[in-house]
Scaffold this active site. Sequence first.
Site, PDB file in Angstrom:
ATOM      1  N   LYS A  98       0.835  -1.187   0.000  1.00 42.18           N
ATOM      2  CA  LYS A  98       0.000   0.000   0.000  1.00 42.18           C
ATOM      3  C   LYS A  98       0.879   1.249   0.000  1.00 42.18           C
ATOM      4  O   LYS A  98       2.002   1.157   0.482  1.00 42.18           O
ATOM      5  CB  LYS A  98      -0.954   0.024   1.201  1.00 42.18           C
ATOM      6  CG  LYS A  98      -0.373  -0.333   2.561  1.00 42.18           C
ATOM      7  CD  LYS A  98       0.769   0.437   3.158  1.00 42.18           C
ATOM      8  CE  LYS A  98       0.639   1.910   3.374  1.00 42.18           C
ATOM      9  NZ  LYS A  98       1.870   2.493   3.980  1.00 42.18           N
TER      10      LYS A  98
ATOM     11  N   TYR B  65      -4.125   4.087   6.812  1.00 40.06           N
ATOM     12  CA  TYR B  65      -4.706   3.194   7.821  1.00 40.06           C
ATOM     13  C   TYR B  65      -5.978   3.798   8.405  1.00 40.06           C
ATOM     14  O   TYR B  65      -6.924   3.081   8.742  1.00 40.06           O
ATOM     15  CB  TYR B  65      -3.688   2.890   8.929  1.00 40.06           C
ATOM     16  CG  TYR B  65      -2.551   2.057   8.415  1.00 40.06           C
ATOM     17  CD1 TYR B  65      -2.681   0.676   8.315  1.00 40.06           C
ATOM     18  CD2 TYR B  65      -1.377   2.641   7.967  1.00 40.06           C
ATOM     19  CE1 TYR B  65      -1.665  -0.092   7.802  1.00 40.06           C
ATOM     20  CE2 TYR B  65      -0.348   1.881   7.453  1.00 40.06           C
ATOM     21  CZ  TYR B  65      -0.497   0.516   7.371  1.00 40.06           C
ATOM     22  OH  TYR B  65       0.503  -0.257   6.840  1.00 40.06           O
TER      23      TYR B  65
HETATM   24  P1  NAD Z   1      12.442   1.801   2.290  1.00 42.05           P
HETATM   25  O1  NAD Z   1      12.890   3.189   1.989  1.00 42.05           O
HETATM   26  O2  NAD Z   1      12.971   1.162   3.523  1.00 42.05           O
HETATM   27  O3  NAD Z   1      12.810   0.813   1.096  1.00 42.05           O
HETATM   28  C1  NAD Z   1      12.502   1.087  -0.227  1.00 42.05           C
HETATM   29  C2  NAD Z   1      13.228   0.110  -1.122  1.00 42.05           C
HETATM   30  O4  NAD Z   1      13.036   0.530  -2.464  1.00 42.05           O
HETATM   31  C3  NAD Z   1      14.725   0.036  -0.894  1.00 42.05           C
HETATM   32  O5  NAD Z   1      15.164  -1.275  -1.065  1.00 42.05           O
HETATM   33  C4  NAD Z   1      15.315   0.866  -1.976  1.00 42.05           C
HETATM   34  O6  NAD Z   1      16.598   0.438  -2.376  1.00 42.05           O
HETATM   35  C5  NAD Z   1      14.309   0.669  -3.102  1.00 42.05           C
HETATM   36  N1  NAD Z   1      14.280   1.834  -3.992  1.00 42.05           N
HETATM   37  C6  NAD Z   1      14.318   1.770  -5.328  1.00 42.05           C
HETATM   38  N2  NAD Z   1      14.308   3.019  -5.849  1.00 42.05           N
HETATM   39  C7  NAD Z   1      14.273   3.875  -4.833  1.00 42.05           C
HETATM   40  C8  NAD Z   1      14.251   5.287  -4.747  1.00 42.05           C
HETATM   41  N3  NAD Z   1      14.270   6.068  -5.821  1.00 42.05           N
HETATM   42  N4  NAD Z   1      14.204   5.824  -3.508  1.00 42.05           N
HETATM   43  C9  NAD Z   1      14.159   5.052  -2.413  1.00 42.05           C
HETATM   44  N5  NAD Z   1      14.176   3.693  -2.439  1.00 42.05           N
HETATM   45  C10 NAD Z   1      14.247   3.115  -3.647  1.00 42.05           C
HETATM   46  O7  NAD Z   1      10.870   1.811   2.248  1.00 42.05           O
HETATM   47  P2  NAD Z   1       9.878   0.822   2.982  1.00 42.05           P
HETATM   48  O8  NAD Z   1       9.502   1.418   4.284  1.00 42.05           O
HETATM   49  O9  NAD Z   1      10.424  -0.540   2.947  1.00 42.05           O
HETATM   50  O10 NAD Z   1       8.580   0.942   2.036  1.00 42.05           O
HETATM   51  C11 NAD Z   1       8.446   0.195   0.834  1.00 42.05           C
HETATM   52  C12 NAD Z   1       6.967  -0.055   0.551  1.00 42.05           C
HETATM   53  O11 NAD Z   1       6.404  -0.769   1.644  1.00 42.05           O
HETATM   54  C13 NAD Z   1       6.100   1.194   0.403  1.00 42.05           C
HETATM   55  O12 NAD Z   1       5.085   0.952  -0.521  1.00 42.05           O
HETATM   56  C14 NAD Z   1       5.488   1.383   1.787  1.00 42.05           C
HETATM   57  O13 NAD Z   1       4.274   2.094   1.781  1.00 42.05           O
HETATM   58  C15 NAD Z   1       5.294  -0.060   2.183  1.00 42.05           C
HETATM   59  N6  NAD Z   1       5.259  -0.224   3.641  1.00 42.05           N
HETATM   60  C16 NAD Z   1       4.174  -0.858   4.162  1.00 42.05           C
HETATM   61  C17 NAD Z   1       4.079  -1.023   5.513  1.00 42.05           C
HETATM   62  C18 NAD Z   1       2.896  -1.752   6.084  1.00 42.05           C
HETATM   63  O14 NAD Z   1       2.745  -1.783   7.305  1.00 42.05           O
HETATM   64  N7  NAD Z   1       2.082  -2.387   5.248  1.00 42.05           N
HETATM   65  C19 NAD Z   1       5.085  -0.546   6.357  1.00 42.05           C
HETATM   66  C20 NAD Z   1       6.186   0.082   5.782  1.00 42.05           C
HETATM   67  C21 NAD Z   1       6.264   0.232   4.410  1.00 42.05           C
END
Ligand code: NAD
Length: 404
Positions: free
Chosen positions: A159, A247
């Site tokens: 999401k 949420y």
């Molecule tokens: P994060 O910043 O920790 O990770 C993002 C990943 O994408 C990294 O591996 C990064 O290398 C890659 N990436 C590729 N291109 C990028 C760019 N231009 N900038 C930044 N990162 C890039 O993010 P996250 O917290 O892991 O979030 C990723 C997804 O998961 C999002 O869609 C977020 O909404 C979702 N998420 C959901 C929940 C939940 O509870 N359902 C919680 C956190 C994150």
Amino acid sequence: MPHIISRRSFIGTSGALAATLTTTAGAASLQSSTTARLKGLPLPAGARLPATPPRRKRDDSVGIAIVGLGGYALNQIMPRIEQAQRAHISALVSGNPEKLAQVGTAYGVPADARYAYEDFDRIAADDRIDAVYIILPTAFHADFTIRAFAAGKHVLCEKPMALSSAECEAMIAAGRRANRTLMIAYRCHFEPYNVEAMRLMRERAVGAIRLIRTDQSYRAGPTTPAQNWRFNRALAGGGPLEDYGLYGVQSALYLSGEMPDSISATTFQPKGDPRFTEIFAHVGAQWTFPSGAVAQLATAYDSAGANFGQVRGTDGTLIMDPATSYSGQRMRIEGRNARDFTPGDPTVQFAGQLDHFTSAIRDGTPILTDGEMGLRDLRLIEATYASARTGRTVRLAPDGRMLG
Ligand code: NAD
């Protein structure tokens, strides 16, 4: 003959309607300084990696390619895949070769099942991959979903589903063309406290619902759109509403069991704060429902932490605080049916979500949190921004499209 559908029934609607839905353009009015570009980031500090690779448990286990090895993938999702009944990590996709090697070794993913983003389309020929789980910044959800369907794979997508309702519609259409499953990773639908809250509200445990309040907020540390994708318009959309605030949007819908018929909203973007040059710091919205109930939603990246849900009815009040966390939920009813609830371990939500996805793939069971649900939510987000931009109340059709 046009579809006739009540707001209440659209909450649970899937598939059949999408073909009749029309596109509304993304409505946030903010400017972005960059376009979305994939970036291979190093292993995040403190990332959890297993001491020994997990083992595949069943022959019919669904092989999943994890796309994006960021904080959520590494610390929440991947360590818990072993708890799912029939899912295993069969491939990894990342832009950082060192991280890919480190994570691949830790999870026992063979070197030839570790893909760079630019090699993604080669997954079509890899029979070890049944499905992909897209855990990338929002801007990449639509593109990777559509490419995964073109490769013949099923898709579980984080999401928010995408940056706009138009992207959501394209994702749904691609899944239909490929005859593959699309699920949005709305984990609270598999979390015991939220599931119990839905049941209680359906059984009118607080009487007739009058007021729903949600607040999902935190204060972000110093950052800029270049440093953190969540503050970058091109990568994340308008900010907290699409992220943490989603949420609250979801809770207001599944606790009320209704679609709103109007939204009025305000946004706040402080001047001179490097965090908020591209996104909003705060979004507040008021929804009205056909039943007469009202929902008040708040979400922010610039205020003290809150993760709160409350439903006030004619006979009592449901209070969830924290409401939608990974763990540590608390829930009680005050009033006529006063009681504390401990319906189960919230951490089962991660495996529960995967079990739901793999059952759809292996047994053909329907997806609860499908693409139409993600599309519906993007429509409500667009209506929120449209209201804030124009200063007017936006009226909504039962499927969430803006009227007039
Ligand atoms: P994060 O910043 O920790 O990770 C993002 C990943 O994408 C990294 O591996 C990064 O290398 C890659 N990436 C590729 N291109 C990028 C760019 N231009 N900038 C930044 N990162 C890039 O993010 P996250 O917290 O892991 O979030 C990723 C997804 O998961 C999002 O869609 C977020 O909404 C979702 N998420 C959901 C929940 C939940 O509870 N359902 C919680 C956190 C994150």
